[in-house]
Design an enzyme around this catalytic site. Sequence first.
Site, mmCIF file in Angstrom:
data_model
loop_
_atom_site.group_PDB
_atom_site.id
_atom_site.type_symbol
_atom_site.label_atom_id
_atom_site.label_comp_id
_atom_site.label_asym_id
_atom_site.label_seq_id
_atom_site.Cartn_x
_atom_site.Cartn_y
_atom_site.Cartn_z
ATOM 1 N N GLY A 125 90.938 -36.298 3.915
ATOM 2 C CA GLY A 125 89.670 -36.212 3.504
ATOM 3 C C GLY A 125 89.091 -35.918 2.208
ATOM 4 N N SER A 126 87.910 -36.176 1.815
ATOM 5 C CA SER A 126 87.237 -35.836 0.605
ATOM 6 C C SER A 126 85.845 -35.482 0.596
ATOM 7 C CB SER A 126 87.442 -37.142 -0.385
ATOM 8 O OG SER A 126 86.894 -38.265 0.022
ATOM 9 N N GLY A 127 85.555 -34.471 -0.242
ATOM 10 C CA GLY A 127 84.175 -33.943 -0.035
ATOM 11 C C GLY A 127 83.633 -33.912 -1.426
ATOM 12 N N THR A 129 83.840 -31.280 -3.205
ATOM 13 C CA THR A 129 84.402 -30.272 -3.918
ATOM 14 C C THR A 129 85.951 -30.584 -4.211
ATOM 15 O OG1 THR A 129 82.918 -28.630 -3.659
ATOM 16 C CG2 THR A 129 84.912 -27.883 -4.544
ATOM 17 N N LYS A 130 86.457 -30.650 -2.777
ATOM 18 C CA LYS A 130 87.804 -31.099 -2.629
ATOM 19 C C LYS A 130 88.284 -32.132 -1.899
ATOM 20 C CE LYS A 130 87.066 -27.440 0.265
ATOM 21 N NZ LYS A 130 86.943 -26.598 1.145
ATOM 22 N N VAL A 132 91.688 -33.545 0.192
ATOM 23 C CA VAL A 132 92.824 -33.100 1.092
ATOM 24 C C VAL A 132 93.722 -34.064 1.328
ATOM 25 C CG1 VAL A 132 93.493 -31.973 3.389
ATOM 26 C CG2 VAL A 132 91.292 -31.488 2.566
ATOM 27 N N ASP A 261 78.875 -23.265 7.733
ATOM 28 C CA ASP A 261 79.007 -25.024 7.806
ATOM 29 C C ASP A 261 79.719 -25.141 9.047
ATOM 30 O OD1 ASP A 261 78.937 -27.694 7.413
ATOM 31 O OD2 ASP A 261 80.309 -27.538 5.921
#
Length: 481
Positions: A125-127, A129-130, A132, A261
Site C-alpha cells: 500500500g501507499s499513501g 506519507t508512507k 508499505v 482515521d
Amino acid sequence: MPGMGNSLRAAALLAFVVLSILVSLLISSVQQFGARIAPFPNATVAGDEFASLRGALIYQLNQRRKEIIPLLLPHEDENGLDEPFLDSNLDYSLWNEISHGSSRAHMDELDCDSLVDMQAVEVLGSGYTKLVVKVNLAGGQPVALKLVNEKGIDMGKCVEDFKDPKGCRELVSYKLKKEIVLLQRLEHPNVIRLRGHCAGEAGRKGGDGGRVTVILEQGTPLQMIQLLQSPWEDRFRVCLDLVRLLHFLSRSPLGSVGLLDFQPRQFVTVSGSLKLTDLDDASAEETFCRTDSDCTLEFPHRNFTLPCSARGVCEGLSEKRNIYNAYRYFFTYLLPHQAPPGLTHLVDQIMNTTGELKADINQTLEAFEHILHLYKSGLHLDNLPPSIIRDYTVMRGMGTSGNVEYRCWPSYSQQGCVLSVYSPKEAAHICNSHSQCSSFTLTGQKTWTGRLLASFRSNFSHLVPDGTSEVYVKKTKAPET
C-alpha cells in the site's frame, strides 16, 4: 497488455523507494531502477529566502518533536507538567531509540542489520506519507516495512515549500517515529506487533534522520467483501477483537486514545485475529470545553452531544467516537446477518446501544463476552429437543467415500457444506433443515471458539475406516460398508 504495464510500474515504484531508503539492502539488479528516476529538484535559493525557508522548516521539525516527546513519558494526570523536557538521561535514551536506532533491554527486535539481504516481494500500500512493502528477510521470514513515500504528496509538497529534500524527509519521517512510539506504548494482542525498526542503513545506527523504517509482523489486509461472505462466527470474531481493542484504548498507558482515521483499511488480520496496523492518527489529547455544546460528535448522518465535565474536558469523547465508528464501519455489516437464532435478541441489543451511544465500552465488551460464552457453551441451543439425534445412526471411527456434495451458505468450504456446530445434536438439527441432507460427518476439527466442524452431504457411496471421524446417517438411509 495493461496488466503487465501495471505490474512493471508497481515494480519500478517499489525498487525506487526501497533503493532510496535502504540503499545497501537490495540486490544489485534492483539498483538499476534508481538511476532512471530523477531526484527531487534542488532549487537555488537566495540567501535571505533560504534562511527564511530553513527557519520555517526547523520550526515544523520542532513542532513534530513536541508531539512525540509526551508519548515517551509516563502518562500524567491533569496536574502534571505541561511541557516535558529532554534534560534527563531517561528521556534522551527514549528519544535516541527512535532517532538513532539504539536498542533497549526489553526490545528483542529486528534492526538495520536484520534487513541485509532481504528480498522485496510486493508493495502492500501507499499513501500521502508512507509506503508499505512486504519483504522476506534473509532467513525467509516475512515482515512488512513502512517507509517514507519518496513520491508521496507529503514529501512532494514539503520539497515544493522548503526546497530541502533531506530536511523534508526528516519532517515526513516524524509520522513513522510517532508510530514506533505508539506501537511500543500500546502493546496489545489486537495491535500489530512491532518487530523492530531501522534508523539509518544496514550495519549503521543513526545517520540520516529521515531514513526511518518500521518493521512489523506480516498481516493480511482486511477485506470487507470477503468477510461479508464468511460464516457468522468469523464475522463475530472480528467485531469482538475490535471491542477488546477499543476497551484497551480507553484505558491505555497514554490515557483514553481516539482513532481519528477509523477505517477498515487501518486493520489487518494475523492468523484470523484482527489487528490495528496504522496508529499515526491515534490521539490521546483531551478535548477542552466550556459547555456541552463544545462536545459534539459529528457523523455523516447524525450528531451526538456529550457532557462537559467539571474540569473542562469532554467526558468520554474519544471512547464514544471509537464506539460509534465501530458500529457504522463494522457492526452494521458483520453482526446481524445470519446470527444464530438463539442470539439474535442479544445482537439486536448491541446494535441498538452502540448505534445510539447508550452504552460505554465496558458495557459493550460485557455484552460481546456474554454472547461468546453462550455460543461456545451451547447454552443458546436449549430449545433443541434431545430426541433429534435419535433419527440418526452413528458410525464411529468411520469416514465416507464417493460423496455427493451440496453447497450451503455461508460455508467453510466453497466446494460443499461445512458449518460449525456445538454438538452432534445441533448438526442433526441443521441437517433436518436442509432438504438435500442425508448425513453429516464430524472429523474433530474445531474453529477458534472450540466448536466442531461438520460436513453435510446429500449422499455417499460407502464407508471407509477413519479413526478421527464419526458419520451420522439418517435412518431412512442404509449405509454400505
